[in-house]
Design a protein around this motif. Structure first.
Motif, PDB file in Angstrom:
ATOM      1  N   PRO A 145       0.818  -1.233   0.000  1.00 51.13           N
ATOM      2  CA  PRO A 145       0.000   0.000   0.000  1.00 51.13           C
ATOM      3  C   PRO A 145       0.847   1.276   0.000  1.00 51.13           C
ATOM      4  N   LEU A 146       1.917   1.286   0.776  1.00 50.40           N
ATOM      5  CA  LEU A 146       2.778   2.466   0.799  1.00 50.40           C
ATOM      6  C   LEU A 146       3.480   2.642  -0.542  1.00 50.40           C
ATOM      7  N   ASP A 147       3.834   1.543  -1.193  1.00 52.62           N
ATOM      8  CA  ASP A 147       4.476   1.607  -2.503  1.00 52.62           C
ATOM      9  C   ASP A 147       3.507   2.181  -3.544  1.00 52.62           C
ATOM     10  N   VAL A 148       2.224   1.843  -3.420  1.00 44.76           N
ATOM     11  CA  VAL A 148       1.206   2.382  -4.332  1.00 44.76           C
ATOM     12  C   VAL A 148       1.130   3.899  -4.195  1.00 44.76           C
ATOM     13  N   VAL A 149       1.069   4.376  -2.961  1.00 47.52           N
ATOM     14  CA  VAL A 149       0.978   5.818  -2.731  1.00 47.52           C
ATOM     15  C   VAL A 149       2.246   6.514  -3.224  1.00 47.52           C
ATOM     16  N   LYS A 150       3.391   5.922  -2.981  1.00 50.96           N
ATOM     17  CA  LYS A 150       4.654   6.513  -3.428  1.00 50.96           C
ATOM     18  C   LYS A 150       4.673   6.683  -4.941  1.00 50.96           C
ATOM     19  N   THR A 151       4.214   5.662  -5.651  1.00 48.86           N
ATOM     20  CA  THR A 151       4.199   5.732  -7.111  1.00 48.86           C
ATOM     21  C   THR A 151       3.223   6.803  -7.604  1.00 48.86           C
ATOM     22  N   ARG A 152       2.060   6.907  -6.970  1.00 50.17           N
ATOM     23  CA  ARG A 152       1.089   7.947  -7.366  1.00 50.17           C
ATOM     24  C   ARG A 152       1.646   9.345  -7.089  1.00 50.17           C
ATOM     25  N   LEU A 153       2.363   9.520  -5.995  1.00 51.21           N
ATOM     26  CA  LEU A 153       2.961  10.820  -5.688  1.00 51.21           C
ATOM     27  C   LEU A 153       3.964  11.226  -6.763  1.00 51.21           C
ATOM     28  N   GLN A 154       4.654  10.232  -7.326  1.00 51.92           N
ATOM     29  CA  GLN A 154       5.665  10.518  -8.339  1.00 51.92           C
ATOM     30  C   GLN A 154       5.046  10.740  -9.714  1.00 51.92           C
ATOM     31  N   THR A 155       4.021   9.973 -10.038  1.00 57.72           N
ATOM     32  CA  THR A 155       3.442  10.053 -11.382  1.00 57.72           C
ATOM     33  C   THR A 155       2.368  11.130 -11.513  1.00 57.72           C
ATOM     34  N   ASP A 156       1.750  11.531 -10.400  1.00 57.68           N
ATOM     35  CA  ASP A 156       0.703  12.555 -10.466  1.00 57.68           C
ATOM     36  C   ASP A 156       0.731  13.402  -9.191  1.00 57.68           C
ATOM     37  N   PRO A 157       1.798  14.185  -8.994  1.00 61.04           N
ATOM     38  CA  PRO A 157       1.945  14.942  -7.750  1.00 61.04           C
ATOM     39  C   PRO A 157       0.869  16.003  -7.539  1.00 61.04           C
ATOM     40  N   ALA A 158       0.290  16.513  -8.611  1.00 65.37           N
ATOM     41  CA  ALA A 158      -0.753  17.524  -8.452  1.00 65.37           C
ATOM     42  C   ALA A 158      -2.007  16.925  -7.815  1.00 65.37           C
ATOM     43  N   ARG A 159      -2.326  15.704  -8.163  1.00 67.13           N
ATOM     44  CA  ARG A 159      -3.524  15.038  -7.643  1.00 67.13           C
ATOM     45  C   ARG A 159      -3.278  14.426  -6.261  1.00 67.13           C
ATOM     46  N   TYR A 160      -2.039  14.016  -6.021  1.00 67.21           N
ATOM     47  CA  TYR A 160      -1.696  13.374  -4.746  1.00 67.21           C
ATOM     48  C   TYR A 160      -0.566  14.173  -4.100  1.00 67.21           C
ATOM     49  N   PRO A 161      -0.894  15.259  -3.384  1.00 69.41           N
ATOM     50  CA  PRO A 161       0.139  16.180  -2.882  1.00 69.41           C
ATOM     51  C   PRO A 161       0.926  15.656  -1.686  1.00 69.41           C
ATOM     52  N   GLY A 162       0.402  14.681  -0.972  1.00 68.98           N
ATOM     53  CA  GLY A 162       1.100  14.184   0.210  1.00 68.98           C
ATOM     54  C   GLY A 162       0.731  12.747   0.516  1.00 68.98           C
ATOM     55  N   LEU A 163       1.471  12.147   1.439  1.00 71.59           N
ATOM     56  CA  LEU A 163       1.279  10.738   1.748  1.00 71.59           C
ATOM     57  C   LEU A 163      -0.100  10.469   2.347  1.00 71.59           C
ATOM     58  N   GLN A 202      17.051   8.299  -4.847  1.00 70.14           N
ATOM     59  CA  GLN A 202      15.739   8.871  -5.150  1.00 70.14           C
ATOM     60  C   GLN A 202      15.640   9.513  -6.545  1.00 70.14           C
ATOM     61  N   PRO A 203      16.622  10.307  -7.009  1.00 65.08           N
ATOM     62  CA  PRO A 203      16.478  10.888  -8.344  1.00 65.08           C
ATOM     63  C   PRO A 203      16.253   9.845  -9.443  1.00 65.08           C
ATOM     64  N   ALA A 204      16.994   8.756  -9.419  1.00 67.89           N
ATOM     65  CA  ALA A 204      16.813   7.708 -10.423  1.00 67.89           C
ATOM     66  C   ALA A 204      15.441   7.062 -10.296  1.00 67.89           C
ATOM     67  N   ASP A 205      14.941   6.915  -9.073  1.00 62.95           N
ATOM     68  CA  ASP A 205      13.614   6.337  -8.854  1.00 62.95           C
ATOM     69  C   ASP A 205      12.534   7.235  -9.443  1.00 62.95           C
ATOM     70  N   THR A 206      12.662   8.544  -9.256  1.00 65.64           N
ATOM     71  CA  THR A 206      11.669   9.486  -9.779  1.00 65.64           C
ATOM     72  C   THR A 206      11.685   9.511 -11.307  1.00 65.64           C
ATOM     73  N   ILE A 207      12.871   9.506 -11.897  1.00 65.25           N
ATOM     74  CA  ILE A 207      12.984   9.511 -13.361  1.00 65.25           C
ATOM     75  C   ILE A 207      12.391   8.236 -13.942  1.00 65.25           C
TER      76      ILE A 207
END
Length: 371
Positions: free
Chosen positions: A92-110, A286-291
């Protein structure tokens, strides 16, 4: 415990040091002093006339026994359990982390991300990507832990006594990097499918179906499109994870040697060192993970284009989108991994104490000569 003899003494010395027995019934044996590395000379007593050993040894001596294929299979099993258990628990935490990276405007925080996903998509959405996670990190655990154990010993031993000590840090980092590259071969397609499932829940109904659709529409090679950034991310993470874990644990045991006296305290140190290693490795990688997440979100985008897009839109901080949640994700995962890994090794009797040979040098006559 064993007495030192001309048979088992070579186990404590490099292969290049010859041992010669003295003719006659005395049982004395000869060791060329100039061939013995400085770090091993405590094994040889200089007391007595004509160079004969007449003194006593100050402390017991130990050395890790040679490891065989069966032991490395046990390492693989311990790594498998450690990786799959911890990564599965934190899907579940991995799901939220991925959404924060792929759509930060929609998911602003954990916290807001968890609430939005739960309210809009239901609790099942927090388990998206569980299949790829289990498959990918089963492979990871089977390969990276025994790979690191093997490569670390191979590289340090191959460098020799002096250079193995002098270049210990880069050799340990290299061992972690090489083991991680092998692990990435299996993790890459699973990670590609996981990110697609989490970012686009309607893409396909299952993990196999996701792999099939990606292969059909984009080509099988696209499953490895992110291998470069994935390898960079995982290599950076793996290098720091193993190095920080070993260094921190060694420092703790050196400062508090009593913690090495029981299995429970050793496991506590493993958990603590794993947490520190997970936190440090998260920041570095983290930078490589975000890219990588950006590349999977926008099909066909290159590493350079994803990097530029993040910088243009968010500035340098764009490379660290989702860092707090990733630290929160990685710290317990790596702590749990090393705890379970060492627990399983102890259970399977391949822990550090099980692999050590101890020599009762205090009761061994000093009957050998340094030439």
């Amino acid at each position: 415990a064993e007495r030192l003899t001309s048979t088992n003494l070579p186990w404590l010395l490099p292969l290049s040091v010859p041992i010669e027995r003295e003719a006659g019934p005395s049982g004395a044996f000869f060791v060329p002093a100039e061939r013995v590395p400085p770090g091993r000379r405590f094994l040889l007593s200089l007391g007595g006339p004509a160079g004969r050993g007449g003194g006593s040894f100050p402390a017991p001596v130990s050395r890790e026994r040679r490891l065989n294929a069966e032991i490395y299979v046990m390492f693989s099993l311990a790594g498998l359990v450690g990786c799959t258990a911890t990564h599965s628990a934190l899907v579940p935490l991995d799901v939220v982390k991925t959404r924060l990276q792929t759509d930060p405007a929609r998911y602003p925080g954990l916290v807001e991300g968890v609430r939005r996903i739960y309210s809009e998509e239901g609790p099942g959405a927090l388990l998206l990507g569980a299949g790829p996670t289990v498959v990918g990190y089963s492979w990871y655990g089977i390969t990276v832990y025994p790979g690191y154990e093997l490569l670390k010993r191979f590289l340090i031993t191959g460098a020799g006594e002096i250079y193995g000590e002098k270049f210990h840090v880069p050799l340990v980092l290299l061992a972690g990097a090489l083991a991680t590259i092998v692990a990435c071969v299996g993790v890459c397609p699973a990670e590609a499918a996981r990110i697609r499932i989490v970012a686009q829940p309607d893409f396909a109904p299952s993990f196999p179906a996701t792999l099939q659709r990606i292969a059909d529409e984009e080509g099988a090679a696209s499953l490895f499109q992110g291998f470069g950034p994935l390898a960079i991310r995982q290599v950076l993470f793996g290098m720091m994870k193993f190095f920080i874990f070993d260094s921190f644990a060694d420092a703790v045991f050196k400062e508090f040697p009593q913690l090495a006296e029981s299995a429970q305290s050793q496991l506590f140190v493993s958990f603590l060192a794993g947490a520190v290693a997970g936190l440090a490795a998260s920041v570095v990688s983290q930078p490589a993970d975000t890219i990588l997440s950006k590349m999977k979100q926008e099909e066909g985008i290159s590493f350079r284009e994803a990097f530029k897009s993040l910088i243009d839109e968010f500035g340098i901080q764009g490379l660290f989108l989702g860092l707090p949640s990733r630290c929160l994700w990685a710290t317990p995962i790596i702590a749990g991994q090393f705890f379970l890994y060492d627990l399983l090794k102890n259970t399977l009797q391949v822990g550090s104490e099980d692999l050590n040979l101890f020599f009762d040098v205090l009761s061994t006559p000093s009957d050998f000569i340094i030439l």
